[in-house]
Design an enzyme around this catalytic site. Structure first.
Site: not given
Length: 370
Positions: A185, A290
Site C-alpha cells: 500500500e 486484502e
C-alpha cells in the site's frame, strides 16, 4: 499460471498485527501508552519493549492457528513484516527519538518458525514488506502514522531493496515460500514513475536468489488504477509477476453512507466487473490481497473522525448475520475471478468482521474453502 483454473487458486488469510503491530487490532498491547504504531510503541517503551513484544509474538499466532487455517481448506497466508525484521541496520528516522535502533530484535526467528509451520501444514506463504523505512503511506500499518517519507530519501529505498533481497536469500529454498510482495500500500501521492522504478529494482533483487518457476514477485497498485500499469513487468522479460489490489467499503464517505444492499451490489457488480477488466487487459495474474467484512469505521481506526454511521447499526442480530453472510459471498464470488485472495485478517481483539476465524465460527464465512 491461469486466472481461470481453480487448482492453483490462492484462498488465503493475512496474519496481520503479528510481526507488525496495528493498534486497532490489538489495543491490549498498546494499553497505557500514547503510541499509535510500532515505531512509537518501541520508542516509548524503550528497554521494556522486548519482553512485551516477544510475549505477543509467542501467543498471538501459534502452530495451532496454522493447523486451523489448513483444516478449513485455506491454502495460503500473507505475512506482514517491517523493514526492521533483520535487526539493526536500518536508516534513522526522527520518530525513533534518542535510540537509533528502537525496534525489538528476534522477529526473524518468529518468521523462520512461521515458515516451518506453513510447510508442515502445506500452506503457501506470501511474504509482504508491510512497513518501509520512512513509511510509504502514513498509516499505522506502514510503521509510522501520519508520516509518508519513504520516497523522499534514497537510503530508504535502498534499505527496502536490501531487506527484500535478504528475505529472498534466506528463504530461497524453503518449500513454503510462494511469493514476495515488494511493498504494501504505497500511498497514492508517491510518484508512479518512482514506484515503478522501485518495483523493477525489487524484482531484480529477488530474482538474484529466487527463480521465477519457484517464487512469484508481487506488486501493489498503490491506490491507483490498474490502467497505470498496462504493459508493466510483462512476460517474457519479467516472469511470474502478480498484481495486488485491496478492496474495502468502510473508509470512503459514499461507502460509509451506503446501506447493505448497496454494499452487496458494489461487491457483486462493480468489483466483479473490475476483476473481469483486470483479467482482460493487464496481462498479469491478479489477487485481492486484502478484504474484510468490516463496515464500521470506528472500530478499524481508533482515531478516525466520525460520523460513524454504518449499514448494520440498526439491524438485529439475525439481520446482521444474514447481511454479513451476503456481503461475504458477494465479495468471494468477485475475487474468485482472480488468481486468488487474502482476507484481512486472521485474528483481531476488536471485531469479528475483520477476524476470519470469528467470521467462520459465526457462519458469516464458509466453514470450508476448498
Amino acid at each position: 499460471m491461469s486466472t481461470t483454473t481453480t487448482t492453483h487458486k490462492l484462498r488465503g488469510v493475512n496474519l496481520g498485527s503479528w510481526l507488525l503491530l496495528e493498534k486497532w487490532m490489538v489495543p491490549s498491547v498498546f494499553e497505557g501508552l500514547q503510541a499509535t504504531d510500532e515505531t512509537t510503541w518501541c520508542a516509548e517503551l524503550g528497554s521494556a519493549a522486548g519482553e512485551r513484544l516477544r510475549r505477543h509474538w509467542n501467543s498471538f499466532i501459534t502452530r495451532e492457528d496454522f493447523a486451523w487455517i489448513a483444516e478449513r481448506g485455506l491454502n495460503a497466508v500473507r505475512i506482514a513484516v517491517g523493514h526492521w525484521i533483520f535487526g539493526p541496520d536500518y536508516p534513522y528516522h526522527p520518530k525513533y527519538g534518542d535510540n537509533p535502533y528502537p525496534f525489538v530484535t528476534g522477529g526473524i526467528d518468529v518468521l523462520d518458525r512461521a515458515m516451518d509451520w506453513a510447510a508442515e501444514f502445506g500452506l503457501r506463504v506470501m511474504l509482504d514488506l508491510h512497513a518501509a523505512p520512512g513509511c510509504q503511506n502514513g498509516f499505522d500499518n506502514g510503521g509510522i502514522k501520519d508520516v509518508c517519507e519513504w520516497h523522499t530519501k534514497a537510503e530508504y529505498l535502498d534499505h527496502s531493496l536490501d531487506v527484500l533481497e535478504r528475505l529472498a536469500e534466506r528463504y530461497r529454498a524453503h518449500r513454503a515460500l510462494y511469493a514476495i510482495e515488494v511493498l504494501n500500500e504505497p500511498r497514492w501521492d508517491v510518484p508512479t514513475d518512482y514506484l515503478k522504478g522501485y518495483y523493477r529494482a525489487a524484482y531484480e533483487r529477488i530474482r538474484k536468489h529466487c527463480p521465477p518457476e519457484r517464487v512469484a514477485v508481487v506488486f501493489h497498485d498503490g491506490f491507483r488504477s490498474y490502467r497505470e500499469f498496462l504493459g508493466f513487468l510483462q512476460p517474457p522479460v519479467w516472469q511470474n509477476v502478480i498484481f495486488d489490489y485491496h478492496r474495502y467499503q468502510c473508509f470512503d464517505r459514499r461507502d460509509i453512507d451506503s446501506d447493505i444492499y448497496q454494499h452487496i451490489h458494489k461487491a457483486s457488480g462493480e468489483w466483479r466487473d473490475e476483476a473481469d477488466s483486470i483479467n482482460a487487459a493487464l496481462g498479469l495474474p491478479a489477487i485481492c490481497g486484502e478484504w474484510s467484512l468490516g463496515l464500521d469505521l470506528k472500530v478499524v481506526s481508533l482515531w478516525a473522525e466520525g460520523p460513524y454511521n454504518h449499514a448494520l447499526e440498526h439491524m438485529d442480530d439475525f439481520q446482521q448475520d444474514v447481511a454479513s453472510r451476503g456481503y461475504a459471498a458477494a465479495q468471494i464470488l468477485a475475487f474468485e475471478k482472480l488468481l486468488g485472495w487474502f482476507f484481512w485478517s486472521y485474528k483481531t481483539e476488536t471485531t469479528p468482521a475483520w477476524c476470519l476465524r470469528a467470521s467462520v465460527e459465526r457462519g458469516w464465512l464458509p466453514s470450508r474453502f476448498g
